[in-house]
Every structure is written in C-alpha cells, then in structure tokens.
Design an enzyme around this catalytic site. Structure first.
Site, PDB file in Angstrom:
ATOM      1  N   LYS A 111       0.825  -1.212   0.000  1.00 33.37           N
ATOM      2  CA  LYS A 111       0.000   0.000   0.000  1.00 33.37           C
ATOM      3  C   LYS A 111       0.857   1.259   0.000  1.00 33.37           C
ATOM      4  O   LYS A 111       0.494   2.247  -0.637  1.00 33.37           O
ATOM      5  CB  LYS A 111      -0.964   0.014   1.192  1.00 33.37           C
ATOM      6  N   LYS A 192      -8.092 -12.284  -8.349  1.00 37.96           N
ATOM      7  CA  LYS A 192      -9.304 -12.383  -7.533  1.00 37.96           C
ATOM      8  C   LYS A 192     -10.205 -11.180  -7.767  1.00 37.96           C
ATOM      9  O   LYS A 192      -9.721 -10.067  -8.042  1.00 37.96           O
ATOM     10  CB  LYS A 192      -8.961 -12.570  -6.052  1.00 37.96           C
ATOM     11  N   LYS A 195     -12.271  -4.945  -5.310  1.00 33.31           N
ATOM     12  CA  LYS A 195     -12.676  -3.585  -5.673  1.00 33.31           C
ATOM     13  C   LYS A 195     -11.481  -2.770  -6.172  1.00 33.31           C
ATOM     14  O   LYS A 195     -11.648  -1.832  -6.935  1.00 33.31           O
ATOM     15  CB  LYS A 195     -13.399  -2.879  -4.533  1.00 33.31           C
TER      16      LYS A 195
HETATM   17  P1  ATP Z   1      -9.161  -4.688  -1.790  1.00 28.18           P
HETATM   18  O1  ATP Z   1      -9.234  -4.746  -3.279  1.00 28.18           O
HETATM   19  O2  ATP Z   1      -9.030  -3.308  -1.215  1.00 28.18           O
HETATM   20  O3  ATP Z   1      -8.230  -5.704  -1.218  1.00 28.18           O
HETATM   21  P2  ATP Z   1     -11.322  -6.425  -1.634  1.00 28.18           P
HETATM   22  O4  ATP Z   1     -12.440  -6.145  -2.548  1.00 28.18           O
HETATM   23  O5  ATP Z   1     -10.333  -7.460  -2.074  1.00 28.18           O
HETATM   24  O6  ATP Z   1     -10.595  -5.097  -1.332  1.00 28.18           O
HETATM   25  P3  ATP Z   1     -11.442  -6.503   1.252  1.00 28.18           P
HETATM   26  O7  ATP Z   1     -12.208  -5.336   1.737  1.00 28.18           O
HETATM   27  O8  ATP Z   1      -9.959  -6.522   1.352  1.00 28.18           O
HETATM   28  O9  ATP Z   1     -11.913  -6.836  -0.262  1.00 28.18           O
HETATM   29  O10 ATP Z   1     -11.936  -7.825   1.942  1.00 28.18           O
HETATM   30  C1  ATP Z   1     -13.085  -7.999   2.721  1.00 28.18           C
HETATM   31  C2  ATP Z   1     -13.239  -9.489   2.927  1.00 28.18           C
HETATM   32  O11 ATP Z   1     -13.629 -10.129   1.697  1.00 28.18           O
HETATM   33  C3  ATP Z   1     -11.943 -10.183   3.355  1.00 28.18           C
HETATM   34  O12 ATP Z   1     -12.241 -11.147   4.357  1.00 28.18           O
HETATM   35  C4  ATP Z   1     -11.460 -10.855   2.100  1.00 28.18           C
HETATM   36  O13 ATP Z   1     -10.692 -12.015   2.363  1.00 28.18           O
HETATM   37  C5  ATP Z   1     -12.753 -11.207   1.369  1.00 28.18           C
HETATM   38  N1  ATP Z   1     -12.580 -11.230  -0.080  1.00 28.18           N
HETATM   39  C6  ATP Z   1     -12.245 -10.170  -0.861  1.00 28.18           C
HETATM   40  N2  ATP Z   1     -12.199 -10.502  -2.157  1.00 28.18           N
HETATM   41  C7  ATP Z   1     -12.519 -11.821  -2.224  1.00 28.18           C
HETATM   42  C8  ATP Z   1     -12.661 -12.763  -3.306  1.00 28.18           C
HETATM   43  N3  ATP Z   1     -12.476 -12.406  -4.555  1.00 28.18           N
HETATM   44  N4  ATP Z   1     -12.998 -14.024  -3.013  1.00 28.18           N
HETATM   45  C9  ATP Z   1     -13.216 -14.399  -1.738  1.00 28.18           C
HETATM   46  N5  ATP Z   1     -13.099 -13.570  -0.670  1.00 28.18           N
HETATM   47  C10 ATP Z   1     -12.757 -12.300  -0.891  1.00 28.18           C
END
Ligand code: ATP
Ligand code: LTN
Length: 326
Positions: A111, A192, A195
């Site tokens: 980050k 994956k 967002k």
């Molecule tokens: P960022 O892109 O900022 O990492 P994100 O969309 O990946 O955000 P987070 O807010 O980091 O999501 O994660 C919230 C929860 O959702 C965490 O427990 C994370 O492990 C889960 N999560 C996020 N993306 C996935 C995915 N594609 N599949 C399964 N679990 C997910």
C-alpha cells in the site's frame, strides 16, 4: 462459546467475492459463536479519503452487513470509531511491537508503494487491528489469506504483552477459508475479484441490477477448448463459473461440471443462481436504506454492547501495565 471477531473496511461497494468468501461465513458463525463484527472506519482513514466518503461508506456497509443476514440480536455489529477503547488500546499495542516487525508487513509495503503521502497510521495499521481483536478476548478471527500476517503479529503482540505485564489478553487464531472460497474476476479469471482491480465488467457488485449481473456473467472470459471441466489451473474462467454456481447453490463445482456440455447453459444457470442469491439481499438492503435512523439505532446498540466488553479489557490492561488509576 468461542468469541469471534472480524473487521471490514468501509471503502467501496461490496462484491460477490466479499459475500461468498467472507460475510456469508459470518452469517453462519453468528448462530454458534459469540460474534463481533466491526466496520473499521479508522483503518479506512490510513489512506486519504474523499470528504464524506467514510461516513457514507460506514452507513452503507453497516446496512449491507445487516442485509446479508447479520442480525444485531444474534451478534454485535458496530462502527470502530464509536468505541473509543480501540484507539486507546492501539497505543498499548504500538508500545509492544517493534519498528522492525511493522516494517516487515507486506500489506504496508504494497500500500505504501501506491501512496504519495504515507501516513504513520498506515505503518501502525496492524497495531490498531491487534487492538480490535484483543479488546474482545477473541479466540478466532475469520479473514482472507491476505490477512494471515496481521493476525500473526496480533498474536505476537498479545503474547509479548502477557509476558511483560502478566496474563491480560487472549491470544487469537486466524480462521482462513479453504482455497476455492476465492471468487475470481470474470474478465481476468486469474486475478481475484476485488474492488481495487478496477474491473467493472469483471466484478459483480451486490447491488447490481439483475440484468447487469446476467450481462456480466454471460460475457465472462472462458477459453476455446469447449469442454466443461473443473480445472482451476488449465481452465480458470470455466472453473470460476462452476465455483460461483456451486457456492450459490451449495453444490460441489466438480460434480456440477458433469451436468454441462456447453459454456452457454453454464453461464445462464450461473447468472440465474447469482440473481436468485442476491435478490433477497437487495430487497432487505432497500428497506434498510430507506430508514437510516433505524440503522443508527441498531449501531448505537451494537456500540454499547461492544463498549461494555472493551472497557473491562482496557481496565485490566491499564492496571497490568501499571498506570495510575484515574
Ligand atoms: P481490496 O481490493 O481493497 O483488497 P477487496 O475487494 O479485495 O478489497 P477486502 O475489503 O480486502 O476486499 O476484503 C473484505 C473481505 O472479503 C476479506 O475477508 C477478504 O478475504 C474477502 N474477499 C475479498 N475478495 C474476495 C474474493 N475475490 N474471493 C473471496 N473472498 C474475498
Ligand atoms: N485489515 C482487515 C480489516 C480489519 C480486521 C480487523 C480483520 C481491521 N481490523 C480485525 C480482522 C480483525 C482487512 O483489510 N480485511
């Protein structure tokens, strides 16, 4: 009963990956654990946020958590900044973690590389996260694999604190869902769904209209080989559709593969299953959205319950550190 704690940042909209990989499991857990879920707004501001974005995001995320099925009667749902003990405890955590340990955190390295202004809050982020966890005598922390290192450092801090000042905090363990609980981006199925990927066509947001959901799933990237088989390495796109269909209908993705000979019908069924899965969530969200005062009431209730637990832990921690009683 085991105490479970997890946190989620109020930045951006929730997508299908967040639901299938995280919050759906939380809904399950609230029935057989003492579960505490926190909208971590103070973690969100470790990175500059647009004016009003954190306030709106916290309200929307709280409503979404309730819409997916977290029930304020069954678990504690609250906003981190409403319980002052989090920042107070974070200081105790900061004084019991070293500069070197924090420097090794991969999330900080990732980050901070993307920021022009690197706040010291971004650096000490794991200390605030450790505070979140230890304040509730947490046994288990359900998180994605990316958070393992943060739970590990929370364990190290809790153990160090206990050995310096006497038994004070429960040492938590991470609960990480098996692989397969990972939803991949529909356009780039080797990444994956996330967002921060900035892939609007590849990301199903929980509030997307049914038509848009169907469109995104029907234009998902697959391959030219034509066979429906669950094989994540060789056929990431098709396997992702099978995983999503399986997760949405509680079926095994590999077994589902035998029922299809064409990508087209797999896509239609996956789209229908996701629309059906999200419909009741969207309906509940619309209701909650129309009554922000009720959400505020429920969050105040959650904060009160959280504060009772957190205040008792902080009393113990202050005494054990040896601070003069006020
Ligand atoms: P960022 O892109 O900022 O990492 P994100 O969309 O990946 O955000 P987070 O807010 O980091 O999501 O994660 C919230 C929860 O959702 C965490 O427990 C994370 O492990 C889960 N999560 C996020 N993306 C996935 C995915 N594609 N599949 C399964 N679990 C997910
Ligand atoms: N860092 C986590 C969010 C988070 C958290 C927590 C998770 C903050 N405090 C305490 C578990 C326990 C994330 O970015 N997903």
């Amino acid at each position: 009963m085991k105490r479970v704690f997890s946190g989620i940042q109020p930045t951006g909209d929730q997508h299908l990956g967040n639901y299938l990989g995280a919050t759906r499991n939380w809904v399950e857990m609230q029935h057989h654990t003492e579960a505490v879920f926190c909208v971590v707004d103070l973690h969100a501001i470790t990175i500059p946020q647009a004016s009003g974005a954190v306030r709106d995001g916290s309200l929307r995320l709280s409503q979404m958590l309730m819409a997916v099925g977290l029930d304020p009667e069954q678990c504690i749902i609250f906003v981190q900044s409403h319980v002052r003990e989090h920042t107070e405890c974070a200081w105790l955590m900061e004084c019991n973690v070293s500069f070197g340990e924090l420097s090794r955190m991969t999330q900080f390295k990732d980050k901070s590389g993307r920021q022009e202004f690197i706040s010291s809050g971004l650096f000490t982020y794991p200390a605030l996260q450790a505070a979140d966890i230890v304040l509730y005598d947490t046994d288990q922390v359900p998180v994605g694999a990316d958070q393992r290192q943060h739970i590990e450092i929370a364990r190290d801090i809790a153990e160090r604190f206990n050995s310096r000042y006497g038994p004070t905090f429960t040492v938590p363990e991470a609960i990480v869902p098996k692989a397969g609980a990972r939803v991949m981006d529909l356009q780039r199925p080797t990444d994956k769904m996330s967002k921060s990927l900035d892939s609007p066509k590849g990301t199903v947001n929980l509030l997307d209209e049914p038509k848009l959901i169907a469109k995104k799933i029907k234009s998902a990237v697959t391959d030219n080989d034509g066979a429906v088989r669950f094989d994540v390495a060789e056929k990431p796109g098709v396997s992702n559709l099978l995983s999503i269909l399986g997760a949405s209908t509680n079926r095994d993705p590999a077994a589902l593969a035998d029922e299809y000979t064409q990508y087209g019908s797999l896509k239609v069924d996956t789209a229908d299953a996701v629309v059906a899965l999200l419909e009741p969530i969207q309906a509940r969200y619309r209701e909650l959205e129309g009554d922000p005062a009720e959400t505020a009431r429920l969050l105040a209730l959650g904060a009160n319950k959280a504060r009772t637990i957190a205040a008792a832990t902080m009393d113990r921690a202050r005494t054990n550190v040896g601070l003069l009683q006020a």
